[in-house]
Write a protein that holds these residues in place. Structure first.
Motif, short mmCIF file in Angstrom:
data_model
loop_
_atom_site.label_atom_id
_atom_site.label_comp_id
_atom_site.label_asym_id
_atom_site.label_seq_id
_atom_site.Cartn_x
_atom_site.Cartn_y
_atom_site.Cartn_z
N GLY A 95 47.79 38.25 19.61
CA GLY A 95 46.65 39.15 19.79
C GLY A 95 45.82 38.87 21.02
N SER A 96 46.39 38.19 22.00
CA SER A 96 45.65 37.86 23.22
C SER A 96 45.20 39.10 23.99
CB SER A 96 46.51 36.98 24.13
OG SER A 96 47.72 37.62 24.45
N LEU A 97 45.93 40.22 23.80
CA LEU A 97 45.55 41.46 24.49
C LEU A 97 44.16 41.93 24.05
CD1 LEU A 97 48.92 43.44 24.29
CD2 LEU A 97 47.93 42.36 26.30
N ILE A 98 43.82 41.71 22.79
CA ILE A 98 42.50 42.10 22.29
C ILE A 98 41.42 41.35 23.06
CG2 ILE A 98 41.01 42.23 20.26
CD1 ILE A 98 43.57 41.93 18.59
N ALA A 99 41.61 40.04 23.15
CA ALA A 99 40.63 39.21 23.85
C ALA A 99 40.55 39.59 25.32
CB ALA A 99 41.00 37.74 23.71
N ASN A 100 41.71 39.86 25.94
CA ASN A 100 41.72 40.25 27.35
C ASN A 100 40.95 41.55 27.57
OD1 ASN A 100 43.28 38.07 28.08
ND2 ASN A 100 45.21 39.14 27.86
N MET A 101 41.13 42.51 26.65
CA MET A 101 40.42 43.78 26.78
C MET A 101 38.91 43.58 26.61
SD MET A 101 40.87 47.34 24.66
CE MET A 101 42.20 47.99 25.67
N ILE A 102 38.51 42.78 25.61
CA ILE A 102 37.08 42.53 25.38
C ILE A 102 36.44 41.89 26.61
CG2 ILE A 102 35.45 41.15 24.03
CD1 ILE A 102 37.33 41.50 21.63
N MET A 103 37.10 40.86 27.16
CA MET A 103 36.58 40.19 28.34
C MET A 103 36.57 41.12 29.56
SD MET A 103 35.47 37.22 27.76
CE MET A 103 35.45 36.02 26.42
N GLY A 104 37.61 41.95 29.66
CA GLY A 104 37.66 42.91 30.77
C GLY A 104 36.51 43.90 30.74
N ILE A 105 36.17 44.36 29.53
CA ILE A 105 35.06 45.30 29.38
C ILE A 105 33.72 44.62 29.64
CG2 ILE A 105 33.82 46.74 27.70
CD1 ILE A 105 36.54 47.27 26.36
N LEU A 106 33.53 43.43 29.08
CA LEU A 106 32.24 42.74 29.19
C LEU A 106 31.98 42.16 30.57
CD1 LEU A 106 32.11 40.82 25.77
CD2 LEU A 106 30.93 42.93 26.40
N ILE A 107 33.00 41.55 31.18
CA ILE A 107 32.81 40.84 32.44
C ILE A 107 33.16 41.68 33.66
CG2 ILE A 107 33.53 38.81 33.79
CD1 ILE A 107 33.96 37.35 31.15
N VAL B 19 44.16 52.53 21.37
CA VAL B 19 44.96 52.71 20.16
C VAL B 19 45.84 51.49 19.92
CG1 VAL B 19 46.82 54.06 19.11
CG2 VAL B 19 44.94 55.23 20.25
N SER B 20 46.48 51.00 20.99
CA SER B 20 47.37 49.85 20.85
C SER B 20 46.62 48.60 20.41
CB SER B 20 48.10 49.58 22.17
OG SER B 20 47.18 49.23 23.20
N LEU C 77 53.83 46.29 22.63
CA LEU C 77 54.74 47.08 23.48
C LEU C 77 54.06 48.34 23.98
CD1 LEU C 77 58.04 46.76 21.38
CD2 LEU C 77 57.46 45.55 23.50
N LEU C 78 53.22 48.94 23.13
CA LEU C 78 52.49 50.14 23.53
C LEU C 78 51.47 49.82 24.61
CD1 LEU C 78 52.13 53.18 22.82
CD2 LEU C 78 50.31 52.49 21.25
N PHE C 79 50.75 48.69 24.47
CA PHE C 79 49.75 48.28 25.46
C PHE C 79 50.40 48.02 26.81
CE2 PHE C 79 46.99 45.46 27.79
CZ PHE C 79 45.71 45.89 27.47
N ALA C 80 51.59 47.40 26.79
CA ALA C 80 52.31 47.08 28.03
C ALA C 80 53.03 48.29 28.62
CB ALA C 80 53.31 45.96 27.78
N GLU C 81 52.87 49.46 27.96
CA GLU C 81 53.47 50.72 28.43
C GLU C 81 54.99 50.61 28.53
OE1 GLU C 81 51.51 51.59 32.09
OE2 GLU C 81 49.60 52.06 31.15
N VAL C 82 55.58 49.85 27.61
CA VAL C 82 57.03 49.66 27.62
C VAL C 82 57.76 50.97 27.37
CG1 VAL C 82 58.95 48.58 26.37
CG2 VAL C 82 56.94 47.24 26.98
#
Length: 342
Positions: A101-113, A124-125, A316-321
């Motif tokens: 679930g590292s993508l969740i943390a990456n998105m949160i940090m991307g939005i905040l920072i 959605v992903s 896979l959806l987040f990575a646009e596979v």
């Protein structure tokens, strides 16, 4: 696909898969040895880097020491916390799913920072991954059963169950903190690479080397579990006919396969497209999870499978596979039609 890329894929699947197997062997016998495992991994990579990367200290680093300090602190805390979580009733399969679930943390940090904005597909992903992790986490909360006996007092059993649940919550909190720290480290690492250029082998070496003094904090725990490892069941290594404690053998194999895993992923990123890298890493995690469930007989219900499917499909959806696969197929069809007309 060239032979180097094929070899990188094979060694990634093999190295990372075996690393998880040896890790689970260790955790099954000594759940509290997370600090020892982390220290052994850091020490091995530091020694290897001193010889191969810095050429016995003769090569000047491209990135200054001061710049590395923040990265080292984040990297050290993330690594220590991830392995430490095993000491808080966290089963290996849940650990794997949670780290996916590292993508969740990456998105949160991307939005905040970084003040980033993402497409609806990304949200959605991430929602799918979050839901999957929540389902698996809730289903794992009651995995450890308190053994009952005729003379046991019901209140004692309840107290033991409550204690287990309390420490399990602490383990989940540690994994959550490690995810957020890892995401913050990734953002900081990107900023370093933008300023000084990419030097992954150097960064790998110095982040491990500069972290070694931090293990002095955990020296009592490391020494305690070194003694436990030394007193483990003896095992005679074939051919050389040498007897070693079984737990030490697993730790050495875990350290070696950890380095094989890291170095293979690095080669993979240089030889393959991001789509291939994502597919290989996702496949590796899935195969490791399946092996852990089947071979080590870890409890896994239909709800766990549903949550796992959400996590991997969301990744896979987040990575646009799926989008990239469609584009690739369309390009191949277009290329074939051009060749036929010509």
């Amino acid at each position: 696909m060239n032979s180097k890329a094929v070899a990188a894929i094979a060694t990634t699947l093999l190295g990372c898969g075996l690393n998880n197997v040896f890790l689970e062997y260790i955790i099954k016998q000594d759940p509290g040895c997370g600090h020892l495992i982390t220290f052994a991994q850091f020490l091995f990579i530091s020694i290897h880097g001193f010889v191969m990367t810095s050429k016995f200290g003769t090569v000047t680093p491209k990135i200054p020491f001061q710049t590395y300090l923040i990265l080292v602190v984040l990297f050290f805390l993330t690594s220590v916390i991830n392995n430490w979580a095993f000491n808080f009733n966290i089963p290996v399969p849940l650990h794997m799913i949670f780290r996916a679930g590292s993508l969740i943390a990456n998105m949160i940090m991307g939005i905040l920072i970084l003040k980033k904005r993402y497409t609806l597909e990304k949200y959605v992903s991430v929602a799918m991954i979050t839901l999957g992790i929540i389902i698996c986490t809730l289903m794992s909360s009651g995995n450890k059963k308190v053994e009952a006996c005729v003379d046991c007092d019901i209140q004692v059993e309840k107290k033991e169950a409550d204690d287990h649940f309390f420490w399990w919550i602490i383990g989940i909190a540690l994994l959550t903190g490690a995810l957020l720290l890892s995401a913050r480290m990734g953002i900081y690492q990107e900023s370093i690479y933008k300023h000084y250029g990419k030097h992954p082998q150097e960064a790998l070496y110095y982040t491990h080397l500069y972290s070694l003094p931090g293990f002095l904090i955990y020296s009592p725990s490391i020494w305690q579990h070194m003694q436990i490892a030394s007193q483990s069941e003896p095992y005679e290594i074939p051919i050389v006919n040498t007897i070693v404690p079984m737990l030490w053998l697993w730790i050495v194999l875990n350290v070696v396969t950890q380095y094989l895993c890291i170095s293979s992923v690095y080669v993979l990123t240089t030889e393959c497209t991001s789509l291939t890298v994502t597919l290989v890493i996702t496949l590796r995690k899935f195969l490791s999870l399946i092996f852990s469930i089947v071979y080590f007989q870890n409890p896994f219900t239909i709800y766990h499978w549903f949550g796992t499917a959400l996590v991997f499909f969301g990744t896979l959806l987040f990575a646009e596979v799926f989008t990239k696969l469609k584009q690739s197929n369309a390009e191949q069809k277009a290329s074939k039609s051009v060749k036929k007309t010509s």
